[in-house]
Design a protein around this motif. Structure first.
Motif, PDB file in Angstrom:
ATOM      1  N   ALA A 260     -42.563  44.888  -2.080  1.00 22.69           N
ATOM      2  CA  ALA A 260     -43.810  45.175  -1.271  1.00 22.69           C
ATOM      3  C   ALA A 260     -44.743  44.019  -1.131  1.00 22.69           C
ATOM      4  O   ALA A 260     -45.539  44.401  -0.544  1.00 22.69           O
ATOM      5  N   GLU A 261     -43.929  42.685  -1.286  1.00 23.35           N
ATOM      6  CA  GLU A 261     -45.223  41.583  -1.103  1.00 23.35           C
ATOM      7  C   GLU A 261     -44.591  40.924   0.217  1.00 23.35           C
ATOM      8  O   GLU A 261     -43.629  41.052   0.685  1.00 23.35           O
ATOM      9  N   PRO A 262     -45.540  40.152   0.581  1.00 27.24           N
ATOM     10  CA  PRO A 262     -45.221  39.220   1.824  1.00 27.24           C
ATOM     11  C   PRO A 262     -43.976  38.339   1.806  1.00 27.24           C
ATOM     12  O   PRO A 262     -43.576  37.775   2.864  1.00 27.24           O
ATOM     13  N   LEU A 329     -40.577  29.071   3.630  1.00 25.49           N
ATOM     14  CA  LEU A 329     -41.012  27.699   2.927  1.00 25.49           C
ATOM     15  C   LEU A 329     -41.963  26.801   4.080  1.00 25.49           C
ATOM     16  O   LEU A 329     -42.934  26.442   3.481  1.00 25.49           O
ATOM     17  N   ARG A 330     -41.243  26.848   5.134  1.00 24.12           N
ATOM     18  CA  ARG A 330     -42.276  25.763   6.136  1.00 24.12           C
ATOM     19  C   ARG A 330     -43.380  26.658   6.486  1.00 24.12           C
ATOM     20  O   ARG A 330     -44.189  25.837   6.436  1.00 24.12           O
ATOM     21  N   ASP A 331     -43.342  27.792   6.829  1.00 22.37           N
ATOM     22  CA  ASP A 331     -44.422  28.559   6.973  1.00 22.37           C
ATOM     23  C   ASP A 331     -45.579  28.361   6.113  1.00 22.37           C
ATOM     24  O   ASP A 331     -46.879  28.389   6.496  1.00 22.37           O
ATOM     25  N   GLU A 332     -45.157  28.826   4.797  1.00 24.91           N
ATOM     26  CA  GLU A 332     -45.964  28.655   3.837  1.00 24.91           C
ATOM     27  C   GLU A 332     -46.777  27.154   3.672  1.00 24.91           C
ATOM     28  O   GLU A 332     -47.957  27.013   3.496  1.00 24.91           O
ATOM     29  N   THR A 333     -45.984  26.333   3.912  1.00 27.32           N
ATOM     30  CA  THR A 333     -46.422  24.939   3.814  1.00 27.32           C
ATOM     31  C   THR A 333     -47.421  24.735   4.890  1.00 27.32           C
ATOM     32  O   THR A 333     -48.717  23.971   4.530  1.00 27.32           O
ATOM     33  N   GLY A 338     -53.282  24.097   6.417  1.00 34.08           N
ATOM     34  CA  GLY A 338     -54.212  24.908   7.453  1.00 34.08           C
ATOM     35  C   GLY A 338     -55.289  25.013   6.437  1.00 34.08           C
ATOM     36  O   GLY A 338     -56.410  24.843   6.874  1.00 34.08           O
ATOM     37  N   LEU A 339     -54.998  25.785   5.300  1.00 37.00           N
ATOM     38  CA  LEU A 339     -56.176  26.354   4.555  1.00 37.00           C
ATOM     39  C   LEU A 339     -57.047  24.981   3.891  1.00 37.00           C
ATOM     40  O   LEU A 339     -58.194  25.013   3.752  1.00 37.00           O
TER      41      LEU A 339
END
Length: 343
Positions: A260-262, A329-333, A338-339
């Motif tokens: 149920a997680e992203p 993993l790329r999208d998370e990086t 960005g954050l």
């Protein structure tokens, strides 16, 4: 975080294992491969009676509404026994698909029959580069095609050869469109991941069975006057298999916990890759330990060897799942950078 199965889950797994052990599963698998589903359907009805087919079905649809972990526990034992039939589709993928649709009519119509073992379902996930292929479309009462943002009923058009004779594959073609739209696309994604999770559990269970078979045979087969299990090379090979299976297990349970997680798709893909690689390693080792007898169709080991070979790519190839992991993993990086840049 430390994770362990509850006593109730352990007891449930033990009960499913005993049911499958008592059900002459290898004979049912061979009959299924020969086109006689009666012993397999009897075994499936027993699984339904134990609650296995209703785990992912909500109580409102005649099921149990259990957690994904419980589904994994059941499919570990299904894989350990190499049980036949479209069990991933009936007990995992289709319930997840129908219950994620905005209209509950299809779930209400089909899922109670799945949960009590009266009916089986199968689903083909269509892709642009190949025909839609569904498992056991000759036996299932409900045949579906999930294609992009569209869900259709379907009929079989021809037999497709499988490396595992007990996985009877059929090309299927669409009949009536029963749901369409963006929410259908999202439901299809959930269904694919749920099916892949159950298949990963099957692979790990099959790997455990292969390790047990290889270890038992290594204690019996003798060369130079002593069991081959006493040779260091054999010990090391089997130890490597055990390590691979043990390392894959936490990834499987993590995927179940994060459904149920992203991170759902990433975690499911990690489980599929790890369990597939570990089971494949177990199959190679078991075949090497058994020698020429392991190749024969009459010997039960072959049922697990072909099952692992087929399942390893049945719910997406290893390359597909590795690409999903890399993309996540790329999208998370990128998101983390960005954050940090916004601070």
């Amino acid at each position: 975080m430390r994770f362990a199965l509850s006593p109730e889950q352990l007891d449930f797994g033990t009960s499913v294992r005993k049911l499958l052990d008592a059900g002459r599963t290898p004979a049912a698998v061979r009959a299924w491969a020969a086109g006689d589903p009666r012993p397999g359907r009897s075994l499936i009805r027993q699984l339904a009676g134990a609650g296995v087919l209703g785990l992912a079905v909500e109580e409102s649809n005649g099921g149990i509404g259990a957690d994904p972990i419980d589904l994994v526990v059941a499919f570990l034992e299904i894989g350990r026994a190499a049980a036949p039939g479209p069990l991933v589709e009936t007990a995992a993928a289709i319930p997840a698909l129908l219950q994620a649709l905005p209209n509950a009519a299809l779930a209400t119509r089909w899922l109670p029959g799945f949960a009590d073992g009266a009916a089986l379902g199968t689903v083909a996930f269509a892709s642009p580069d190949q025909d839609a292929v569904a498992l056991d479309a000759d036996t299932a009462e409900v045949v579906l095609i999930a294609d992009g943002d569209q869900l259709s009923t379907a009929h079989r058009t021809g037999l497709v050869r499988s490396v595992d004779p007990a996985r009877r594959l059929f090309a299927v073609a669409s009949d009536d469109v029963v749901a369409t739209g963006e929410q259908v696309s999202e439901a299809i994604a959930v269904a694919f991941d749920t099916g892949a999770l159950a298949a990963a559990a099957q692979l790990l269970g099959a790997g455990r069975a292969l390790l047990d078979a290889a270890t038992g045979y290594a204690k019996q087969r003798k060369q130079f006057g002593k069991p081959i299990g006493e040779f260091q090379a054999v010990k090391q090979k089997l130890a490597d298999v055990l390590i691979g299976l043990d390392l894959a297990e936490p990834l499987l349970f993590r995927a179940a916990l994060t459904m149920a997680e992203p991170t759902r798709s990433r975690d499911v893909s990690a489980a599929v890759v790890a369990c597939g690689d570990a089971a494949y390693q177990a199959a190679r080792a078991a075949l090497q330990v058994h020698g020429a007898i392991g190749y024969t169709a009459e010997y039960d080991l072959s049922l697990w060897l072909t099952k692992v070979t087929a399942l390893r790519s049945a719910w997406g190839s290893p390359d597909l799942h590795r690409s999903r992991i890399a993309r996540a993993l790329r999208d998370e990086t990128v998101r983390d950078r960005g954050l940090r840049g916004a601070v």
